[in-house]
Motif scaffolding. Sequence first.
Motif, PDB file in Angstrom:
ATOM      1  N   LEU A   7       3.237  -4.476 -13.060  1.00 42.25           N
ATOM      2  CA  LEU A   7       2.419  -3.630 -12.197  1.00 42.25           C
ATOM      3  C   LEU A   7       2.696  -2.201 -12.629  1.00 42.25           C
ATOM      4  CD1 LEU A   7       2.955  -5.008  -8.590  1.00 42.25           C
ATOM      5  CD2 LEU A   7       0.891  -5.100  -9.938  1.00 42.25           C
ATOM      6  N   ASN A   9      -0.025   0.674 -12.145  1.00 45.85           N
ATOM      7  CA  ASN A   9      -0.740   1.786 -11.520  1.00 45.85           C
ATOM      8  C   ASN A   9      -0.529   1.852 -10.006  1.00 45.85           C
ATOM      9  OD1 ASN A   9      -2.471  -0.170 -10.564  1.00 45.85           O
ATOM     10  ND2 ASN A   9      -4.021   0.180 -12.130  1.00 45.85           N
ATOM     11  N   LYS A  11      -2.554   2.171  -7.577  1.00 43.82           N
ATOM     12  CA  LYS A  11      -3.468   1.377  -6.751  1.00 43.82           C
ATOM     13  C   LYS A  11      -2.886  -0.009  -6.467  1.00 43.82           C
ATOM     14  CE  LYS A  11      -7.070  -0.580  -8.491  1.00 43.82           C
ATOM     15  NZ  LYS A  11      -8.328  -0.881  -9.164  1.00 43.82           N
ATOM     16  N   ASP A  12      -2.322  -0.652  -7.497  1.00 43.57           N
ATOM     17  CA  ASP A  12      -1.732  -1.974  -7.311  1.00 43.57           C
ATOM     18  C   ASP A  12      -0.487  -1.918  -6.422  1.00 43.57           C
ATOM     19  OD1 ASP A  12      -3.602  -3.386  -8.796  1.00 43.57           O
ATOM     20  OD2 ASP A  12      -2.520  -3.096 -10.675  1.00 43.57           O
ATOM     21  N   ARG A  15      -1.646  -1.470  -2.838  1.00 44.70           N
ATOM     22  CA  ARG A  15      -2.239  -2.704  -2.307  1.00 44.70           C
ATOM     23  C   ARG A  15      -1.145  -3.676  -1.865  1.00 44.70           C
ATOM     24  NH1 ARG A  15      -2.760  -7.410  -4.299  1.00 44.70           N
ATOM     25  NH2 ARG A  15      -2.317  -6.768  -6.419  1.00 44.70           N
ATOM     26  N   VAL A  16      -0.104  -3.818  -2.679  1.00 44.47           N
ATOM     27  CA  VAL A  16       0.979  -4.734  -2.332  1.00 44.47           C
ATOM     28  C   VAL A  16       1.756  -4.216  -1.129  1.00 44.47           C
ATOM     29  CG1 VAL A  16       3.126  -5.805  -3.145  1.00 44.47           C
ATOM     30  CG2 VAL A  16       1.170  -5.618  -4.682  1.00 44.47           C
ATOM     31  N   SER A  33       2.285 -10.033  -2.739  1.00 46.54           N
ATOM     32  CA  SER A  33       0.926 -10.260  -2.289  1.00 46.54           C
ATOM     33  C   SER A  33       0.259 -11.227  -3.249  1.00 46.54           C
ATOM     34  CB  SER A  33       0.172  -8.926  -2.276  1.00 46.54           C
ATOM     35  OG  SER A  33      -1.180  -9.125  -1.967  1.00 46.54           O
ATOM     36  N   LYS A  35      -2.687 -12.709  -5.471  1.00 51.39           N
ATOM     37  CA  LYS A  35      -3.831 -12.161  -6.211  1.00 51.39           C
ATOM     38  C   LYS A  35      -4.322 -13.280  -7.119  1.00 51.39           C
ATOM     39  CE  LYS A  35      -5.292  -8.174  -8.859  1.00 51.39           C
ATOM     40  NZ  LYS A  35      -6.430  -7.727  -8.104  1.00 51.39           N
ATOM     41  N   ILE A  38      -5.325 -13.337 -11.281  1.00 52.76           N
ATOM     42  CA  ILE A  38      -4.351 -13.203 -12.372  1.00 52.76           C
ATOM     43  C   ILE A  38      -3.714 -14.566 -12.628  1.00 52.76           C
ATOM     44  CG2 ILE A  38      -3.869 -10.746 -12.021  1.00 52.76           C
ATOM     45  CD1 ILE A  38      -1.348 -11.575 -10.487  1.00 52.76           C
ATOM     46  N   ARG A  42       2.866 -10.793 -11.561  1.00 52.87           N
ATOM     47  CA  ARG A  42       3.101  -9.474 -12.138  1.00 52.87           C
ATOM     48  C   ARG A  42       4.226  -8.811 -11.358  1.00 52.87           C
ATOM     49  NH1 ARG A  42      -2.436  -6.280 -12.476  1.00 52.87           N
ATOM     50  NH2 ARG A  42      -2.338  -6.697 -10.249  1.00 52.87           N
ATOM     51  N   ASP A  80       1.604 -10.780  -7.051  1.00 54.37           N
ATOM     52  CA  ASP A  80       2.124  -9.476  -7.447  1.00 54.37           C
ATOM     53  C   ASP A  80       3.414  -9.228  -6.670  1.00 54.37           C
ATOM     54  OD1 ASP A  80       0.065  -8.936  -9.180  1.00 54.37           O
ATOM     55  OD2 ASP A  80      -1.060  -7.687  -7.780  1.00 54.37           O
TER      56      ASP A  80
END
Length: 120
Positions: A7, A9, A11-12, A15-16, A33, A35, A38, A42, A80
């Motif tokens: 991971l 960025n 944004k990711d 989100r988590v 979280s 996802k 994928i 990650r 993630d």
Amino acid sequence: MHRKLRLRNRKDFSRVYRGGRSFANSQVVVYWSKKHDIPQFRLGVSVSKKLGNAVVRNRMRRLLKEIVRLHADRIVDHTDLILIARMPSVRMSYQELERSVLHVLKKANLLKPRPTRPTS
């Protein structure tokens, strides 16, 4: 750790943190979280400046990534993860840190069950 399995960025990470769940012990926190788009899991690693200087933080980051890399086949797919190191983890040996990380992953149900060996 392969680039695809990281991971990177903001944004990711956001989100988590916002939509994920968390489990912790005194040394490590894991946010996770699901996802489904994928294929594997990650990983993101976060180490605060409160833990020490850059040398200490980078060492913790490397140790956590190595522990996950060695146990990657046991971690559930389509997930993630963010691992956060806490202060007591700085003074731990590698084996103690590994036990702590596996404990928190098991507590979060992020480890695949071990295959049972047939007894004969």
